[in-house]
Design an enzyme around this catalytic site. Structure first.
Site, PDB file in Angstrom:
ATOM      1  N   GLU A  49       0.745  -1.113  -0.030  1.00  0.00           N
ATOM      2  CA  GLU A  49       0.007  -0.140  -0.102  1.00  0.00           C
ATOM      3  C   GLU A  49       0.950   1.372   0.003  1.00  0.00           C
ATOM      4  O   GLU A  49       1.849   1.565   0.762  1.00  0.00           O
ATOM      5  CB  GLU A  49      -0.824  -0.219   1.199  1.00  0.00           C
ATOM      6  CG  GLU A  49      -2.089   1.114   1.164  1.00  0.00           C
ATOM      7  CD  GLU A  49      -3.020   1.061   2.530  1.00  0.00           C
ATOM      8  OE1 GLU A  49      -4.010   1.707   2.140  1.00  0.00           O
ATOM      9  OE2 GLU A  49      -2.580   0.597   3.657  1.00  0.00           O
ATOM     10  N   GLY A 182       0.441  -0.902  12.209  1.00  0.00           N
ATOM     11  CA  GLY A 182       0.067  -1.958  13.172  1.00  0.00           C
ATOM     12  C   GLY A 182      -0.063  -3.024  12.595  1.00  0.00           C
ATOM     13  O   GLY A 182       0.165  -4.365  13.337  1.00  0.00           O
ATOM     14  N   ALA A 183      -0.781  -3.219  11.466  1.00  0.00           N
ATOM     15  CA  ALA A 183      -1.483  -4.071  10.756  1.00  0.00           C
ATOM     16  C   ALA A 183      -2.088  -3.989   9.593  1.00  0.00           C
ATOM     17  O   ALA A 183      -2.239  -2.847   9.259  1.00  0.00           O
ATOM     18  CB  ALA A 183      -2.449  -4.998  11.724  1.00  0.00           C
ATOM     19  N   MET A 184      -1.981  -4.939   8.564  1.00  0.00           N
ATOM     20  CA  MET A 184      -2.359  -4.645   7.123  1.00  0.00           C
ATOM     21  C   MET A 184      -3.391  -5.663   6.771  1.00  0.00           C
ATOM     22  O   MET A 184      -2.855  -6.864   6.742  1.00  0.00           O
ATOM     23  CB  MET A 184      -1.380  -4.474   6.218  1.00  0.00           C
ATOM     24  CG  MET A 184      -1.416  -4.131   4.814  1.00  0.00           C
ATOM     25  SD  MET A 184      -2.286  -2.689   4.732  1.00  0.00           S
ATOM     26  CE  MET A 184      -3.328  -2.743   3.098  1.00  0.00           C
ATOM     27  N   HIS A 217     -10.624  -5.021  13.700  1.00  0.00           N
ATOM     28  CA  HIS A 217     -10.436  -3.800  12.541  1.00  0.00           C
ATOM     29  C   HIS A 217     -10.071  -4.454  11.267  1.00  0.00           C
ATOM     30  O   HIS A 217     -10.473  -4.318  10.265  1.00  0.00           O
ATOM     31  CB  HIS A 217      -9.359  -3.052  13.200  1.00  0.00           C
ATOM     32  CG  HIS A 217      -8.982  -2.036  12.375  1.00  0.00           C
ATOM     33  ND1 HIS A 217      -9.561  -0.527  12.724  1.00  0.00           N
ATOM     34  CD2 HIS A 217      -8.342  -1.800  11.099  1.00  0.00           C
ATOM     35  CE1 HIS A 217      -9.128   0.309  11.675  1.00  0.00           C
ATOM     36  NE2 HIS A 217      -8.332  -0.621  10.521  1.00  0.00           N
ATOM     37  N   GLU A 218      -8.979  -5.282  11.281  1.00  0.00           N
ATOM     38  CA  GLU A 218      -8.316  -5.867   9.961  1.00  0.00           C
ATOM     39  C   GLU A 218      -9.553  -6.736   9.362  1.00  0.00           C
ATOM     40  O   GLU A 218      -9.613  -6.858   8.121  1.00  0.00           O
ATOM     41  CB  GLU A 218      -7.108  -6.434  10.209  1.00  0.00           C
ATOM     42  CG  GLU A 218      -5.976  -5.769  10.948  1.00  0.00           C
ATOM     43  CD  GLU A 218      -5.712  -4.475  10.156  1.00  0.00           C
ATOM     44  OE1 GLU A 218      -5.943  -4.466   9.062  1.00  0.00           O
ATOM     45  OE2 GLU A 218      -5.285  -3.337  10.845  1.00  0.00           O
ATOM     46  N   GLU A 240     -10.765   3.133   6.480  1.00  0.00           N
ATOM     47  CA  GLU A 240     -10.243   2.998   7.691  1.00  0.00           C
ATOM     48  C   GLU A 240     -11.283   3.740   8.845  1.00  0.00           C
ATOM     49  O   GLU A 240     -11.259   2.700  10.103  1.00  0.00           O
ATOM     50  CB  GLU A 240      -8.996   4.031   8.040  1.00  0.00           C
ATOM     51  CG  GLU A 240      -7.862   3.507   7.135  1.00  0.00           C
ATOM     52  CD  GLU A 240      -7.574   2.046   7.136  1.00  0.00           C
ATOM     53  OE1 GLU A 240      -7.691   1.668   8.481  1.00  0.00           O
ATOM     54  OE2 GLU A 240      -6.875   1.582   6.416  1.00  0.00           O
TER      55      GLU A 240
END
Length: 548
Positions: A49, A182-184, A217-218, A240
């Site tokens: 990204e 943090g995370a993807m 969230h992910e 987001e």
């Protein structure tokens, strides 16, 4: 994606794999593997990204050009290779060949390729094949059952909420070292920062809550972001903000954590309030001229305010209308791209409302409104007039529509009892609340019960006096909002810094919520460094040490 504040987003690039490149957004990554200093084992992971997939394979790298992917990798036999689908593995001496099934259509930035001698954990109870990966040196600290339990709860909640079964066939969560976010949300291969979410020591409940929130969230992105993707990066805020809102909703409604909205108020919403009152405030929805500008406005307004406004929208139109609108949006645009207007139109259609005016005021104008309860009490001790007064605030200084709940509390032998709540649609500068006329005079009024509204609230004199004595006894669900209100009053000259410090020092020892207490740290720094005079500062420091 879960953002790590202040860090560039990027990845490491392995030197032994043809074509796999992943330069950082702000500078080129070194041509190296990630080497674990504990045992010298080597790992790699990709992060594309917003437009780095072209370094791995030829492509036009923008979110509205979706493709399916077919991947074959040869790697050392003791390595795990992870991508967006499951693979067939065949041995060939010291090397193994991994042939991944052709994927569904998705955007290039969501492609993933991860490899190394990872430890593998499989969830035998999952309906959807679910795996965890960690470096060998951290494998002893993987709380697999807890992570899998949250994962299962997330799939159950989202499948029902969206009305769309999870479509990607498997779900991997890969904990990697030195990830700069943090995370993807790579499709079916979520990369997570090992340093932040695997714990060598027994973690505080707040850290477990944070990890669960990141997992949810992910996962929300698998539907909102991966199945339906923004057409261009100007709608990244929605991607987001929506995942942020949904992760807290999923925690409250899909897991045993029924207090997640309190953490949202203490962290995400406070971040938004702070960012939104700076001279650099900007609308939630902004133009992104090119891919290099993608993350220019990635801040507390993108995440915190955006999620807060979506929470307000869900209350504004009704929770079921919001859910139906989201489901309709996802089904209509599945495997394609959409714009913010498609989303708000779907919500509006489900609610039977035109949201164009709401959108303009909430998403395309900057700043934060003020709201305060103004009321009179007659000789019989009953409310004779009750109004909510709205101020234009900062930024673009516009009045906005708000839907909120006003709560009246009465003291019952030294303890506050909730007497009455009324739902109010605020429009304009003054909104009369006739349903409260004739009610006994309250000891405490809270105009944002349930924390549905995004605004700066002030306490009236009567409520302020009560909060100074009994704030710790008010419901846990409203205390974060009251503390935010008190801070607004300090910033806006309605409450002295020394009074705020006195209230904190009096109330802090009575609390038992570590998450709430930790949210005071930056406020205390501001009080001690900037707001208190020398005499008050010395006394406050002595008392603060004693309290600590």
């Amino acid at each position: 994606m879960t953002r790590t504040a202040g860090a560039p987003i990027g990845c490491q690039r392995p030197s032994r794999f043809w074509g796999l490149g992943c330069p950082k957004i702000y500078h080129e990554a070194e041509d190296t593997l990630v080497v674990d200093p504990v045992d010298n084992r080597e790992y790699f992971f990709s992060h594309f990204e917003p437009f780095w997939a072209n370094r791995l394979f030829p492509c036009f790298d923008q979110p509205d050009l979706k493709a399916s992917f077919s991947v074959t990798v040869e790697a050392p036999d003791d390595w795990q290779i992870i991508s967006n689908t499951l693979a067939t593995k065949t041995g060939n001496g010291d090397l193994s060949r991994h042939e991944f099934a052709r994927s569904r259509r998705f955007s290039t930035y969501l492609f993933a390729l991860v490899g190394g001698p990872f430890a593998v954990f499989e969830d035998r109870r999952a309906r959807i094949p679910s795996r965890l990966f960690s470096t060998q040196s951290m494998s002893a600290y993987v709380d697999a059952e807890n992570i899998f339990e949250v994962t299962r709860q997330g799939f159950d909640f989202y499948g029902k909420y969206f009305g769309i079964p999870y479509p990607f066939g498997k779900y991997d969560q890969i904990f990697v070292p030195h990830f700069n976010a943090g995370a993807m949300e790579n499709v079916a291969a979520v990369v997570i920062k090992e340093d932040a979410y695997l714990y060598r020591e027994t973690p505080l409940p707040s850290r477990m809550q944070k990890r669960a929130n990141t997992i949810l969230h992910e996962m929300a992105h698998m539907w909102f972001g991966d199945i339906v993707t923004m057409r261009w990066w100007n709608d990244l805020w929605l991607n987001e903000s929506f995942a942020t809102f949904m992760s807290y909703l999923a925690q409250v409604e899909g897991t045993p954590d029924k207090h997640a909205w309190q953490q949202f108020s203490s962290s995400m919403k406070n971040w938004a309030y702070w960012q939104d009152q700076l001279p650099t405030t900007h609308p939630i929805e902004t133009r992104v001229e090119d891919t290099l500008s993608t993350f220019d406005n990635f801040d507390g307004i993108t995440y915190g305010k955006g999620a807060s406004v979506l929470k307000q929208l869900a209350f504004y139109v009704g929770s079921e209308a919001f859910r139906k609108g989201v489901s309709s949006y996802l089904k209509k645009h599945a495997w394609k791209n959409a714009e913010r207007k498609d989303f708000t139109d779907a919500i509006g259609q489900a609610a039977g409302m035109n949201l164009d005016g709401w959108t303009k005021l909430w998403l395309q104008k900057s700043g934060i409104n003020t709201l305060v309860a103004d009321y009179d009490v007659d000789a019989q001790g009953r409310i004779s007039r009750f109004e909510l007064l709205q101020g234009k605030g900062n930024g673009d200084a516009v009045l906005r529509p708000h839907r909120l709940q006003v709560a009246l509390f009465h003291d019952r032998e030294g303890k506050p009892g909730l007497e009455k709540t009324v739902t109010v649609n605020v429009t304009g500068e003054r909104t009369a609340v006739d349903d409260l006329v004739g009610e006994p005079a309250p000891d405490f009024v809270y105009p944002n019960y349930g924390d549905h509204a995004y605004a700066k609230f002030y306490l009236d004199d009567r409520s302020m006096a009560y909060a100074r004595r009994h704030l710790d006894l008010l419901p846990a669900s409203v205390r974060p909002g009251i503390w935010s209100t008190l801070w607004f009053m300090v910033q806006d000259g309605r409450l002295s810094p020394s009074t705020y410090m006195a209230i904190f020092l009096d109330m802090a020892p009575r609390g038992n919520d570590a998450r709430q207490l930790s949210s005071f740290r930056w406020k205390l720094n501001t009080l001690l460094d900037q707001y208190l005079n020398q005499a008050v500062w010395r006394d406050a420091m002595e008392r603060l040490h004693a309290v600590a």
